[in-house]
Scaffold this active site. Structure first.
Site, PDB file in Angstrom:
ATOM      1  N   SER A 116     -38.936   3.063  -3.422  1.00 29.77           N
ATOM      2  CA  SER A 116     -39.410   3.568  -4.704  1.00 29.77           C
ATOM      3  C   SER A 116     -38.673   2.878  -5.859  1.00 29.77           C
ATOM      4  O   SER A 116     -38.769   1.668  -6.020  1.00 29.77           O
ATOM      5  CB  SER A 116     -39.249   5.089  -4.749  1.00 29.77           C
ATOM      6  N   LYS A 168     -48.062  23.130 -24.087  1.00 30.57           N
ATOM      7  CA  LYS A 168     -46.605  23.156 -24.245  1.00 30.57           C
ATOM      8  C   LYS A 168     -45.891  23.723 -23.026  1.00 30.57           C
ATOM      9  O   LYS A 168     -44.744  23.354 -22.754  1.00 30.57           O
ATOM     10  CB  LYS A 168     -46.239  23.972 -25.499  1.00 30.57           C
TER      11      LYS A 168
END
Length: 293
Positions: A116, A168
């Site tokens: 990764s 949010k």
């Protein structure tokens, strides 16, 4: 014994001086034996280590800058043993290594794991050397969210949210994610994944279609990665040193040093005594909304 020390404070001072002398001797032996950091004279190869989860890039960037400015450093090995980590620090290290690789030969040496974000960084090197059993690849991006809504309901807890916009509290563990939110985050992940693929295409000079076929998060052994052109050769750290020396046109036995800063005598005492155990700063995991490689 305690009463004796109280009556004769010079005895305590004597034992303290003996202890400090012993620490100095041990530290000197470690340094002279090569366990400490020693920088050889003349043309040399620097080894920058990336070990463990990549959470911050500050120290590594400083090491890259130092070897970049050192005219005696003719080649650099980036030794990677990491399963990946944060997107931003991986990208920052990749970017600086790309700049360095245009000035000096840079070879990535893959240890047990270089997956990764670890592979992301490696792809910035001029050459990549892996062990046949190295676990590498895992080209992908992930966000992970937990949902404890059911648990809260069982114990009678309710969560009230006041927010400035509909997204949010996206990823909140107190409720299910909406389809709209999932699609929004998927676009973010796809964009970062595309950046990952582009970095490998640029760094490794590979066909994009080839990279996209293997960029689904799967891991490869070093041998498999070699057949896919994700690495250039199989070998040990010693092979990486010899390759770097050849690329840097260093004749004879190359002089090698690790760039990790020597913490000095005080640092050695702090790390190897009770005081070190007491005062060592422990970084606790934080729960964050974070995309990772």
């Amino acid at each position: 014994m305690i009463e004796t020390v109280k009556k004769h404070p010079f005895i305590a001072t004597f034992f303290l001086l003996c202890f400090l002398f012993l620490v100095v001797v041990v530290y000197a032996i470690k340094t002279l034996s090569g366990e400490g950091v020693s920088i050889p004279l003349g043309d040399k190869i620097a080894i920058i280590e990336i070990d463990g989860v990549i959470l911050d890039s500050k120290d590594t960037l400083e090491e890259i800058q130092t070897v970049s400015e050192n005219e005696k450093v003719k080649g650099v090995i980036i030794r990677i043993n990491s399963p990946g980590g944060g997107v931003a620090p991986s990208q920052e290290i990749y970017s600086e290594l790309k700049k360095l690789s245009s000035k000096k030969p840079v070879v990535a040496s893959l240890s047990s794991v270089a997956a990764s974000g670890g592979y992301y960084i490696a792809s910035a090197a001029n050459k990549i050397v892996a062990n046949s059993g190295t676990l590498t690849g895992s080209i992908g991006v992930i966000m992970d969210f937990s949902n404890v809504q059911g648990l809260f309901e069982k114990i009678g807890l309710k969560n009230n949210v006041i927010k400035s916009g509909k997204y949010k509290d996206i990823g909140s563990p107190h409720r299910d994610m909406t389809l709209d939110e999932r699609q929004l985050l998927q676009k973010v992940i796809d964009n970062v994944h595309n950046q990952f693929i582009s970095a490998i295409v640029e760094g490794r000079k590979l066909d994009r279609e080839l990279v996209e076929k293997v960029a689904d998060g799967r891991v490869f052994s070093g041998e498999q990665a070699l057949s896919l052109e994700l690495v250039d050769s199989l070998g040990t750290i010693r092979d990486a040193i010899e390759l770097t020396a050849t690329m840097a046109s260093i004749k004879g036995e190359p002089k090698v040093y690790y760039t990790k800063k020597d913490k000095g005598l005080i640092g050695y005492i702090m790390e190897n005594t009770y005081a070190g155990a007491v005062y060592e700063r422990i970084s606790m995991p934080q729960f964050m909304f974070l995309a990772t490689f």
